[in-house]
Scaffold this motif. Structure first.
Motif, PDB file in Angstrom:
ATOM      1  N   LYS A 138      -4.562  -3.935   8.958  1.00 60.41           N
ATOM      2  CA  LYS A 138      -3.674  -3.808  10.045  1.00 60.41           C
ATOM      3  C   LYS A 138      -2.740  -4.668   9.869  1.00 60.41           C
ATOM      4  N   ASN A 139      -1.495  -4.230  10.218  1.00 63.90           N
ATOM      5  CA  ASN A 139       0.023  -5.261  10.124  1.00 63.90           C
ATOM      6  C   ASN A 139       0.970  -4.631  10.874  1.00 63.90           C
ATOM      7  N   ALA A 140       1.138  -5.296  12.180  1.00 64.92           N
ATOM      8  CA  ALA A 140       1.747  -5.108  13.210  1.00 64.92           C
ATOM      9  C   ALA A 140       3.385  -4.661  12.829  1.00 64.92           C
ATOM     10  N   ALA A 141       3.782  -5.436  11.807  1.00 63.66           N
ATOM     11  CA  ALA A 141       5.051  -5.393  11.340  1.00 63.66           C
ATOM     12  C   ALA A 141       5.435  -3.928  10.432  1.00 63.66           C
ATOM     13  N   MET A 142       4.669  -3.442  10.136  1.00 62.13           N
ATOM     14  CA  MET A 142       4.777  -1.877   9.580  1.00 62.13           C
ATOM     15  C   MET A 142       4.541  -0.925  10.504  1.00 62.13           C
ATOM     16  N   LEU A 143       4.696  -1.271  11.590  1.00 69.54           N
ATOM     17  CA  LEU A 143       4.958  -0.110  12.851  1.00 69.54           C
ATOM     18  C   LEU A 143       6.603   0.111  12.721  1.00 69.54           C
ATOM     19  N   PHE A 160      -3.278   2.310  14.346  1.00 65.97           N
ATOM     20  CA  PHE A 160      -3.223   0.837  14.640  1.00 65.97           C
ATOM     21  C   PHE A 160      -4.180   0.449  15.641  1.00 65.97           C
ATOM     22  N   ASP A 161      -4.192   1.206  16.952  1.00 61.57           N
ATOM     23  CA  ASP A 161      -5.104   0.726  17.860  1.00 61.57           C
ATOM     24  C   ASP A 161      -6.532   0.942  17.800  1.00 61.57           C
ATOM     25  N   SER A 162      -6.890   1.769  16.984  1.00 55.82           N
ATOM     26  CA  SER A 162      -8.345   2.515  16.832  1.00 55.82           C
ATOM     27  C   SER A 162      -9.231   1.643  15.880  1.00 55.82           C
ATOM     28  N   PRO A 163     -10.348   1.412  16.304  1.00 57.58           N
ATOM     29  CA  PRO A 163     -11.310   0.909  15.280  1.00 57.58           C
ATOM     30  C   PRO A 163     -11.185   1.720  13.921  1.00 57.58           C
ATOM     31  N   SER A 164     -11.255   0.932  12.766  1.00 55.00           N
ATOM     32  CA  SER A 164     -11.279   1.267  11.482  1.00 55.00           C
ATOM     33  C   SER A 164     -12.465   1.849  10.938  1.00 55.00           C
ATOM     34  N   LEU A 165     -12.469   2.516   9.725  1.00 59.99           N
ATOM     35  CA  LEU A 165     -13.741   2.974   9.373  1.00 59.99           C
ATOM     36  C   LEU A 165     -14.788   1.668   9.173  1.00 59.99           C
ATOM     37  N   TYR A 166     -14.091   0.745   8.528  1.00 56.17           N
ATOM     38  CA  TYR A 166     -15.219  -0.308   8.460  1.00 56.17           C
ATOM     39  C   TYR A 166     -15.816  -1.022   9.802  1.00 56.17           C
ATOM     40  N   ASP A 167     -14.651  -0.847  10.803  1.00 56.73           N
ATOM     41  CA  ASP A 167     -15.195  -1.191  12.029  1.00 56.73           C
ATOM     42  C   ASP A 167     -16.384  -0.522  12.537  1.00 56.73           C
ATOM     43  N   GLU A 168     -16.430   0.771  12.453  1.00 52.54           N
ATOM     44  CA  GLU A 168     -17.538   1.745  13.051  1.00 52.54           C
ATOM     45  C   GLU A 168     -18.577   1.565  12.003  1.00 52.54           C
ATOM     46  N   ALA A 169     -18.336   1.311  10.682  1.00 54.99           N
ATOM     47  CA  ALA A 169     -19.697   1.077   9.960  1.00 54.99           C
ATOM     48  C   ALA A 169     -20.465  -0.375  10.331  1.00 54.99           C
ATOM     49  N   TRP A 187      -8.966  -4.395  18.165  1.00 56.53           N
ATOM     50  CA  TRP A 187      -8.914  -3.537  16.770  1.00 56.53           C
ATOM     51  C   TRP A 187      -7.604  -3.655  16.149  1.00 56.53           C
ATOM     52  N   THR A 188      -6.399  -4.216  16.709  1.00 55.40           N
ATOM     53  CA  THR A 188      -5.082  -4.313  15.968  1.00 55.40           C
ATOM     54  C   THR A 188      -5.026  -5.353  15.193  1.00 55.40           C
ATOM     55  N   SER A 189      -6.098  -6.181  15.026  1.00 49.98           N
ATOM     56  CA  SER A 189      -5.899  -7.318  14.190  1.00 49.98           C
ATOM     57  C   SER A 189      -6.811  -6.963  12.773  1.00 49.98           C
ATOM     58  N   LYS A 190      -6.497  -7.597  11.519  1.00 52.47           N
ATOM     59  CA  LYS A 190      -7.186  -7.463  10.380  1.00 52.47           C
ATOM     60  C   LYS A 190      -8.427  -8.211  10.645  1.00 52.47           C
ATOM     61  N   ARG A 191      -9.439  -7.589  10.109  1.00 50.46           N
ATOM     62  CA  ARG A 191     -11.099  -8.161  10.144  1.00 50.46           C
ATOM     63  C   ARG A 191     -10.865  -9.417   9.250  1.00 50.46           C
ATOM     64  N   VAL A 265      -8.435  -6.831   0.142  1.00 52.59           N
ATOM     65  CA  VAL A 265      -9.644  -6.507   0.134  1.00 52.59           C
ATOM     66  C   VAL A 265      -9.967  -5.944   1.525  1.00 52.59           C
ATOM     67  N   LEU A 266     -10.224  -4.540   1.458  1.00 47.54           N
ATOM     68  CA  LEU A 266     -10.633  -3.999   2.771  1.00 47.54           C
ATOM     69  C   LEU A 266     -12.186  -4.307   3.351  1.00 47.54           C
ATOM     70  N   PHE A 267     -12.851  -4.355   2.532  1.00 48.58           N
ATOM     71  CA  PHE A 267     -14.507  -4.486   2.859  1.00 48.58           C
ATOM     72  C   PHE A 267     -14.919  -5.524   2.131  1.00 48.58           C
ATOM     73  N   PRO A 268     -14.692  -6.898   2.416  1.00 46.95           N
ATOM     74  CA  PRO A 268     -14.880  -8.101   1.580  1.00 46.95           C
ATOM     75  C   PRO A 268     -16.302  -8.289   1.401  1.00 46.95           C
ATOM     76  N   GLU A 269     -17.141  -8.098   2.582  1.00 46.33           N
ATOM     77  CA  GLU A 269     -18.656  -8.400   2.456  1.00 46.33           C
ATOM     78  C   GLU A 269     -19.436  -7.525   1.414  1.00 46.33           C
ATOM     79  N   LEU A 270     -19.005  -6.339   1.374  1.00 47.21           N
ATOM     80  CA  LEU A 270     -19.615  -5.314   0.287  1.00 47.21           C
ATOM     81  C   LEU A 270     -19.380  -5.808  -1.045  1.00 47.21           C
ATOM     82  N   TRP A 271     -18.207  -6.539  -1.282  1.00 49.47           N
ATOM     83  CA  TRP A 271     -17.901  -7.120  -2.756  1.00 49.47           C
ATOM     84  C   TRP A 271     -18.590  -8.261  -2.871  1.00 49.47           C
TER      85      TRP A 271
END
Length: 277
Positions: A138-143, A160-169, A187-191, A265-271
């Motif tokens: 999520k990056n607001a500047a890219m809107l 941008f406003d919705s939970p991401s795939l990883y949020d739901e996981a 949900w609009t901020s990067k985890r 890195v999208l899913f840092p904990e998994l790595w």
């Protein structure tokens, strides 16, 4: 499924194809195959246009699958989500190989068409931005690149406003009994990295048979990010091969900008789990 060369596919001479839906009608080929409008006199611009148009078609399918997968994970319906996520990873592999075709364009050939591109740039792809947002980057500047089109802005804004795939996981991990406090957030901020999320995935990986659905979901997510990284890496390599370190047509820093994206890195904990197992 289309049969292009099978002898049994020869047309019936008595059949009136004007009364039935044809192959071209079903696929809307008239619209698709007349959507290429080179602006330069250079032969190679057709490659540039087709490359990006086909990529957008694949991204349309990726979004179709990602949205459905997110809904399935939210509903605890994982088997269909596994198939959808695997399909997205395979689409990304297709896009990686597509760069091989564009890489046949030399710097001289690209230089001949570049003046005709104006300020158009891949970072303006609203479908790509939706994919990034649905995957959690999520990056607001890219809107802003989509602000000139209210309909497109609204579409990207929803992702941008919705939970991401990883949020739901992560929400799913909590529903399955893992101790995770921060399942609801902005949900609009990067985890940020979360030690509780890492502990949950670590428990899954240490006892995969007991939580096989979560274990398979974890591996689908890693496969997806692996494929996404390769897509990004092939992108920056192809751009450097063709334009070197020139500024991008849309005003970005070009290769340096793209290289910075490789660190995402999208899913840092998994790595991280792979180090601590």
């Amino acid at each position: 499924m289309a049969s292009y060369h099978h002898p049994d596919a020869a047309p019936d001479a008595k059949k009136d194809f004007s009364k039935d839906m044809s192959y071209g009608d079903y696929l809307g080929l008239d619209a698709i195959l007349t959507a290429q409008h080179p602006r330069s006199p250079d032969h190679n611009e057709m490659l540039f246009i087709v490359q990006h148009q086909t990529s957008e078609l694949w991204m349309k399918l990726m979004l179709h699958e990602l949205r459905a997968a997110i809904a399935c994970v939210a509903d605890d319906d994982l088997p269909p989500a596994f198939k959808m996520l695997a399909r997205v990873s395979r689409i990304m592999e297709q896009l990686v190989h597509a760069w091989d075709v564009l890489a046949t364009m030399t710097p001289s050939e690209y230089s001949a068409i570049r003046p005709y591109l104006g300020h158009s740039s891949g970072f303006q792809s609203y479908q790509y931005r939706e994919i990034e947002y649905l995957l959690g980057n999520k990056n607001a500047a890219m809107l802003k690149p989509h602000a000139h089109r209210a309909d497109l802005l609204a579409q990207v804004q929803r992702a941008f406003d919705s939970p991401s795939l990883y949020d739901e996981a992560i929400r799913l991990l909590a529903r399955k009994g893992h101790a995770i406090d921060a399942t609801e957030r902005d949900w609009t901020s990067k985890r940020d990295y979360d030690a509780q999320v890492e502990a949950a995935w670590l428990a899954v990986y240490r006892a995969p048979q007991a939580q096989w659905d979560l274990y398979q979901l974890a591996e689908e997510l890693v496969d997806l990010e692996d494929a996404f990284r390769q897509w990004r890496h092939r992108h920056v390599t192809t751009v450097e091969r063709i334009i070197g370190f020139k500024t991008g047509t849309g005003g970005t820093a070009g290769v340096p900008y793209l290289r910075r994206q490789l660190d995402t890195v999208l899913f840092p904990e998994l790595w991280q789990v792979r180090t601590v197992l």
